[in-house]
Design a protein around this motif. Sequence first.
Motif, PDB file in Angstrom:
ATOM      1  N   UNK A 136       0.832  -1.200   0.000  1.00 36.85           N
ATOM      2  CA  UNK A 136       0.000   0.000   0.000  1.00 36.85           C
ATOM      3  C   UNK A 136       0.875   1.262   0.000  1.00 36.85           C
ATOM      4  N   UNK A 137       1.807   1.320   0.962  1.00 35.08           N
ATOM      5  CA  UNK A 137       2.761   2.429   0.991  1.00 35.08           C
ATOM      6  C   UNK A 137       3.892   2.133   0.008  1.00 35.08           C
ATOM      7  N   UNK A 138       4.607   3.177  -0.426  1.00 29.74           N
ATOM      8  CA  UNK A 138       5.806   2.922  -1.252  1.00 29.74           C
ATOM      9  C   UNK A 138       6.745   1.967  -0.514  1.00 29.74           C
ATOM     10  N   UNK A 139       7.563   1.239  -1.294  1.00 37.40           N
ATOM     11  CA  UNK A 139       8.386   0.196  -0.699  1.00 37.40           C
ATOM     12  C   UNK A 139       9.300   0.732   0.399  1.00 37.40           C
ATOM     13  N   UNK A 140       9.865   1.918   0.188  1.00 31.42           N
ATOM     14  CA  UNK A 140      10.777   2.480   1.189  1.00 31.42           C
ATOM     15  C   UNK A 140      10.053   2.751   2.503  1.00 31.42           C
ATOM     16  N   UNK A 141       8.789   3.172   2.409  1.00 31.34           N
ATOM     17  CA  UNK A 141       8.012   3.430   3.631  1.00 31.34           C
ATOM     18  C   UNK A 141       7.711   2.104   4.339  1.00 31.34           C
ATOM     19  N   UNK A 157       9.518  -0.536   4.250  1.00 32.04           N
ATOM     20  CA  UNK A 157      10.774  -1.007   4.853  1.00 32.04           C
ATOM     21  C   UNK A 157      11.016  -0.291   6.181  1.00 32.04           C
ATOM     22  N   UNK A 158      10.709   1.006   6.223  1.00 38.44           N
ATOM     23  CA  UNK A 158      10.900   1.762   7.461  1.00 38.44           C
ATOM     24  C   UNK A 158       9.918   1.281   8.530  1.00 38.44           C
ATOM     25  N   UNK A 187      11.233  -1.900   9.944  1.00 40.75           N
ATOM     26  CA  UNK A 187      12.352  -1.663  10.857  1.00 40.75           C
ATOM     27  C   UNK A 187      11.865  -1.143  12.205  1.00 40.75           C
ATOM     28  N   UNK A 188      10.924  -0.192  12.162  1.00 39.89           N
ATOM     29  CA  UNK A 188      10.417   0.400  13.405  1.00 39.89           C
ATOM     30  C   UNK A 188       9.619  -0.622  14.220  1.00 39.89           C
ATOM     31  N   UNK A 205       3.635   2.562  11.788  1.00 38.33           N
ATOM     32  CA  UNK A 205       3.094   3.343  10.667  1.00 38.33           C
ATOM     33  C   UNK A 205       3.070   4.828  11.010  1.00 38.33           C
ATOM     34  N   UNK A 242       5.265   7.611   9.048  1.00 42.67           N
ATOM     35  CA  UNK A 242       4.656   8.718   8.303  1.00 42.67           C
ATOM     36  C   UNK A 242       5.130  10.060   8.854  1.00 42.67           C
ATOM     37  N   UNK A 264       8.101  10.513  10.178  1.00 37.29           N
ATOM     38  CA  UNK A 264       9.494  10.670   9.749  1.00 37.29           C
ATOM     39  C   UNK A 264       9.608  11.018   8.263  1.00 37.29           C
ATOM     40  N   UNK A 265       8.649  10.590   7.467  1.00 34.25           N
ATOM     41  CA  UNK A 265       8.655  10.943   6.045  1.00 34.25           C
ATOM     42  C   UNK A 265       8.400  12.438   5.882  1.00 34.25           C
ATOM     43  N   UNK A 266       7.503  12.958   6.715  1.00 38.87           N
ATOM     44  CA  UNK A 266       7.043  14.332   6.553  1.00 38.87           C
ATOM     45  C   UNK A 266       7.787  15.341   7.409  1.00 38.87           C
ATOM     46  N   UNK A 287      17.652   0.051  10.356  1.00 43.15           N
ATOM     47  CA  UNK A 287      16.802   1.202  10.678  1.00 43.15           C
ATOM     48  C   UNK A 287      17.375   2.480  10.066  1.00 43.15           C
ATOM     49  N   UNK A 324      16.818   2.316   6.325  1.00 38.97           N
ATOM     50  CA  UNK A 324      15.417   2.507   5.951  1.00 38.97           C
ATOM     51  C   UNK A 324      15.024   3.976   6.053  1.00 38.97           C
ATOM     52  N   UNK A 343      13.979   6.328   2.907  1.00 39.22           N
ATOM     53  CA  UNK A 343      12.660   6.954   2.873  1.00 39.22           C
ATOM     54  C   UNK A 343      12.778   8.448   2.568  1.00 39.22           C
ATOM     55  N   UNK A 344      13.794   9.086   3.191  1.00 39.84           N
ATOM     56  CA  UNK A 344      13.951  10.512   2.978  1.00 39.84           C
ATOM     57  C   UNK A 344      14.455  10.812   1.569  1.00 39.84           C
ATOM     58  N   UNK A 372      13.899   8.767  -1.204  1.00 37.57           N
ATOM     59  CA  UNK A 372      13.095   8.238  -2.297  1.00 37.57           C
ATOM     60  C   UNK A 372      11.631   8.653  -2.283  1.00 37.57           C
ATOM     61  N   UNK A 373      11.110   9.006  -1.110  1.00 37.28           N
ATOM     62  CA  UNK A 373       9.661   9.208  -1.027  1.00 37.28           C
ATOM     63  C   UNK A 373       9.283  10.691  -1.160  1.00 37.28           C
ATOM     64  N   UNK A 385       7.042   6.659  -4.383  1.00 37.72           N
ATOM     65  CA  UNK A 385       8.458   6.566  -4.740  1.00 37.72           C
ATOM     66  C   UNK A 385       8.647   6.785  -6.232  1.00 37.72           C
TER      67      UNK A 385
END
Lengths: 198, 198
Positions: free
Chosen positions: A1-6, A8-9, A12-13, A25, A29, A31-33, B42, B45, B49-50, B52-53, B64
Amino acid sequence: MYPRAVEALIASLSRLPGVGRKTAERLALHLVRAPAEEARSLVAALTAVRQQVRACSLCRNLADRDPCAICADPGRDDSLLCVVESSADLAALEAAGAYKGRYFVLAGALAPLEGVGPDNLHLDELVKRVRQGGVKEVIIATNPTVEGEATADLIVRTLEPSQARLTRLGYGVPVGGDLKYMDGLTLARSLASRQKVD
Amino acid sequence: MYPRAVEALIASLSRLPGVGRKTAERLALHLVRAPAEEARSLVAALTAVRQQVRACSLCRNLADRDPCAICADPGRDDSLLCVVESSADLAALEAAGAYKGRYFVLAGALAPLEGVGPDNLHLDELVKRVRQGGVKEVIIATNPTVEGEATADLIVRTLEPSQARLTRLGYGVPVGGDLKYMDGLTLARSLASRQKVD
């Protein structure tokens, strides 16, 4: 559902203690933003911790130099050695400010069901530390839980041949609790009322 | 109390949403002691994420590649556009599997007390997206909370000049809840029973 990199994160978390899929999740999200600086400082902090932090060769506390700041401090009482289950417990006792002796940090408490037996706690290093001499009293400050009590018994049996007096943290610590969540006053009181182990 | 590198990691972890000092301590001590591979994955990942996304330029979902997988999918219905508050809400709807149209992801919901006003939600991009044509119905799937309802009202006022039919997710979604914690059946039902906004 989320991009692969998300994903993977999130994976890990999810491996962190107490972090389930939903929490992972939410954190991912965020950390992405988050501002780039926030993500960068987390990566830097994590990398630095893995590079710089080791167990002190004397007390096994987390340390960025060897011996650690507490072991190297000439102002502390060499005749007292306080045995704790973890660096977090040591930190709680230090924050209470009621103890000026030395420490020894076990690798946790006995937990047979999780495969943690007497051989996994670094008791041999504790024996060595006590044998180095100068230690007149060993304060056993394992947590007041089933595992902590079993560990305390084991320490008593292991150190009985030594000359050191063996004591246990005194009343004041509620049964079932965890040292690292306890207030400083309770910790100070339990240190003051420590009991000799029979 | 802890070595400086550990304190820095605790400080970084404390900035995560829902993570207080005690939780950050627990996570940091875990990360210090965890197998090297866990810490490394971690870091990797988070870095990936930072790098690629990004937000998809059409729907603003995390992606991505641009456009994202959903916008690029030729098998989805161009006449339906579902507006959600976050990528997590979109993920919950996708997991329910009851919707085959397109999406638009707002930058959250209106929250005046936190400084999030109408200008911060990317509504102008939503208007642009609807104007591109082909959209016959906009399903407003903001959360059933005060903020979400206010945001829905704002979307209705913003999109009223457009030709698109405006609907709201139907009953089935309990008031005060959060889409991303809802089961697929409830979400599917609320999609099926969606209501036209007057």
